[in-house]
Design a protein around this motif. Structure first.
Motif, PDB file in Angstrom:
ATOM      1  N   UNK A   1       0.826  -1.215   0.000  1.00  0.00           N
ATOM      2  CA  UNK A   1       0.000   0.000   0.000  1.00  0.00           C
ATOM      3  C   UNK A   1       0.860   1.264   0.000  1.00  0.00           C
ATOM      4  N   UNK A   2       1.861   1.300   0.854  1.00  0.00           N
ATOM      5  CA  UNK A   2       2.741   2.474   0.887  1.00  0.00           C
ATOM      6  C   UNK A   2       3.503   2.589  -0.427  1.00  0.00           C
ATOM      7  N   UNK A   3       3.918   1.458  -0.985  1.00  0.00           N
ATOM      8  CA  UNK A   3       4.598   1.486  -2.270  1.00  0.00           C
ATOM      9  C   UNK A   3       3.715   2.032  -3.370  1.00  0.00           C
ATOM     10  N   UNK A   4       2.429   1.711  -3.319  1.00  0.00           N
ATOM     11  CA  UNK A   4       1.498   2.221  -4.323  1.00  0.00           C
ATOM     12  C   UNK A   4       1.388   3.736  -4.235  1.00  0.00           C
ATOM     13  N   UNK A   5       1.324   4.262  -3.023  1.00  0.00           N
ATOM     14  CA  UNK A   5       1.241   5.710  -2.858  1.00  0.00           C
ATOM     15  C   UNK A   5       2.531   6.405  -3.295  1.00  0.00           C
TER      16      UNK A   5
ATOM     17  N   UNK B   1       8.050  16.876   0.740  1.00  0.00           N
ATOM     18  CA  UNK B   1       7.698  15.764  -0.143  1.00  0.00           C
ATOM     19  C   UNK B   1       8.889  14.835  -0.341  1.00  0.00           C
ATOM     20  N   UNK B   2      10.083  15.406  -0.514  1.00  0.00           N
ATOM     21  CA  UNK B   2      11.285  14.585  -0.649  1.00  0.00           C
ATOM     22  C   UNK B   2      11.541  13.783   0.619  1.00  0.00           C
ATOM     23  N   UNK B   3      11.356  14.421   1.760  1.00  0.00           N
ATOM     24  CA  UNK B   3      11.562  13.714   3.025  1.00  0.00           C
ATOM     25  C   UNK B   3      10.575  12.563   3.172  1.00  0.00           C
ATOM     26  N   UNK B   4       9.311  12.792   2.780  1.00  0.00           N
ATOM     27  CA  UNK B   4       8.302  11.738   2.862  1.00  0.00           C
ATOM     28  C   UNK B   4       8.649  10.578   1.927  1.00  0.00           C
ATOM     29  N   UNK B   5       9.109  10.888   0.714  1.00  0.00           N
ATOM     30  CA  UNK B   5       9.505   9.832  -0.225  1.00  0.00           C
ATOM     31  C   UNK B   5      10.698   9.047   0.295  1.00  0.00           C
ATOM     32  N   UNK B   6      11.688   9.757   0.828  1.00  0.00           N
ATOM     33  CA  UNK B   6      12.871   9.066   1.363  1.00  0.00           C
ATOM     34  C   UNK B   6      12.484   8.165   2.527  1.00  0.00           C
ATOM     35  N   UNK B   7      11.631   8.663   3.419  1.00  0.00           N
ATOM     36  CA  UNK B   7      11.200   7.858   4.558  1.00  0.00           C
ATOM     37  C   UNK B   7      10.390   6.652   4.102  1.00  0.00           C
TER      38      UNK B   7
END
Length: 476
Positions: free
Chosen positions: A230-234, A393-399
């Motif tokens: 699910x997280x990967x899909x987002x 947004x970058x921080x959220x993607x990295x996390x």
């Protein structure tokens, strides 16, 4: 993205309490996805296990980099901020003050404060700062006090903290050799992300909500897989964009991308700032003691920084964020807008230092579409396109990538010995599908060399493991 389990059925539905009576039925005709799924699963498994350590380092350092923008404002607040005064000193006077503080430096550019309370940044070429960096002298525009001197790197003016983190993310501070790690990670990120997306969407489930919302309940492999998928899909769209933009300035794939972009007419245009082909010499500008503004300035009259800025403003350079590059080597002043936040203000003009006449003008609106997309993509990757929102947004993607990797390894551990799908999956793919797949794979492997080399390495490892397995089976 998801590392699926070949040992368990695809369906997530609970088995019926009373099995339905069997009835004869013709076997379902295999679909293209049913033939491809074992191969995608096997590749996703190997890439997830072997490349994930590189991705984990890139994600962790990328998370630090995304947070470094705000940390920089705190750590270097003394250099960056001053009390707001009533009037500002002329730029020429501020440059002269900076030159007196560091007489061995050569002034190359000036960044006036973009807002009230911001210092003026006078950039100097200095042999005492690291390679590819300049010395930034921070001047209070109201009082002329020098607030400090720090190395400044890149067009975004990264100060030592952000520069160090950027180097860690880019090459682990190992130079050109270290860049291979980040290119390998970027080369595989889009493959792993899209492969995981296919595996996640291809699972049969009772409702679509399970695609987007992770399962609750006690810890288990099924719950971990749900969170992973699910997280990967987002995150998949952002991860693919990070991969693509990261490859644009990589060593090997980046060169191929540049060739294709130039061939399609998408090269970034350049500004012509040459003044009549006159070679460089020395010059002095008007006012404030007649001190020259550049290091290798040209002979002849020079209107000076302040009049050059006025001429640029009159020519349409109206953004508060600008960089004023001083004349050198027979070239004129170049005044560039540097506001990368939407709406973009990235126009620039070249001015004759003798009288401020516009030599050339370059508007961002006139860039080819590919050049615009490349610029926006790189600015988005480096966190300067949309300011704080971009950095969050970058921080959220990295996390999210860090969590996806940890969940993937946890599923592998829970399913130990962690064998992927059975070998020989490619043999079950119809020839009409296999041949185009091989052609596309070969093309991508050539275009993204580290992807191709590592893919051959994976195949070699797989062959060796297969031989070892068969040898042991015969021995038993």
């Amino acid at each position: 993205m998801t590392i699926d389990d070949p040992a368990r059925p695809e369906t997530t539905e609970a088995p019926p309490s009373h099995p339905a009576p069997a009835s004869p039925a013709a076997p379902a005709k295999p679909t293209a996805w049913s033939a491809l799924r074992p191969l995608v699963l096997r590749m996703h498994f190997y890439a997830g296990v072997l490349v994930a350590p590189f991705l984990l380092v890139a994600a962790a350092s990328g998370l630090l980099y995304a947070l470094s923008f705000q940390a920089e404002k705190v750590v270097y607040a003394h250099e960056l901020e001053v009390p707001v005064g009533e009037t500002t000193l002329p730029l020429s006077q501020q440059v002269n003050i900076a030159r007196k503080v560091n007489p061995n430096g050569t002034v190359t550019a000036v960044w006036p404060g973009a807002e009230p309370g911001a210092t003026t940044r006078v950039l100097m070429a200095d042999p005492d700062v690291p390679e590819d960096t300049q010395l930034a002298v921070f001047v209070d525009p109201y009082t002329g006090d020098v607030r400090g001197q720090l190395p400044s790197y890149g067009s975004s003016g990264a100060l030592p903290l952000r520069t160090w983190i950027d180097g860690l993310h880019r090459d682990l501070h190992l130079g050109e050799t270290g860049r291979n790690y980040s290119e390998l990670a970027a080369s595989w990120l889009w493959v792993i992300a899209l492969g995981g997306l296919l595996l996640w969407l291809g699972r049969r489930r009772r409702n679509r909500r399970a695609l987007f919302v992770p399962e609750g309940g006690p810890a288990s492999r099924r719950r971990t897989l749900s969170w992973h998928g699910s997280v990967g899909l987002w995150a998949v769209t952002g991860l693919v964009l990070l991969s693509a933009t990261g490859l644009t300035w990589s060593r090997y794939a980046g060169e191929n991308i540049g060739i294709v972009q130039d061939g399609l007419g998408g090269a970034t245009p350049t500004l012509t700032a040459t003044v009549g082909g006159v070679a460089g010499g020395s010059s002095e500008h008007e006012g404030h003691g007649g001190a020259h503004t550049g290091g290798a300035a040209a002979q002849g009259p020079d209107i000076g920084l302040d009049k050059a800025l006025d001429a640029a403003r009159a020519a349409g350079i109206d953004s508060p964020k600008i960089s004023l590059v001083l004349p050198t080597g027979g070239k004129g002043y170049v005044v560039k807008e540097t506001d990368t936040q939407f709406p973009l203000e990235l126009d620039s003009v070249a001015l004759d230092p003798a009288d401020g006449t516009v030599l050339d003008r370059l508007r961002f609106a006139d860039y080819p579409l590919l050049a615009k997309l490349t610029r926006i993509g790189i600015d988005g990757h480096t966190g300067v396109f949309l300011g704080l929102f971009n950095q969050l947004a970058l921080a959220a993607l990295a996390l999210s990538l860090i969590l996806l990797i940890l969940w993937g390894y946890r599923m592998w551990w829970l399913r130990r010995p962690g064998r992927p799908a059975a070998r020989g999956a490619w043999r079950r793919i119809p020839v009409t599908l296999l041949l185009p797949l091989l052609a596309v794979t070969a093309l991508v492997a050539w275009f993204v060399p580290l992807l191709g080399i590592s893919l051959l390495l994976f195949l070699a490892v797989d062959l060796v493991l297969g031989l070892v397995s068969r040898t042991r089976a015969k021995a038993n």
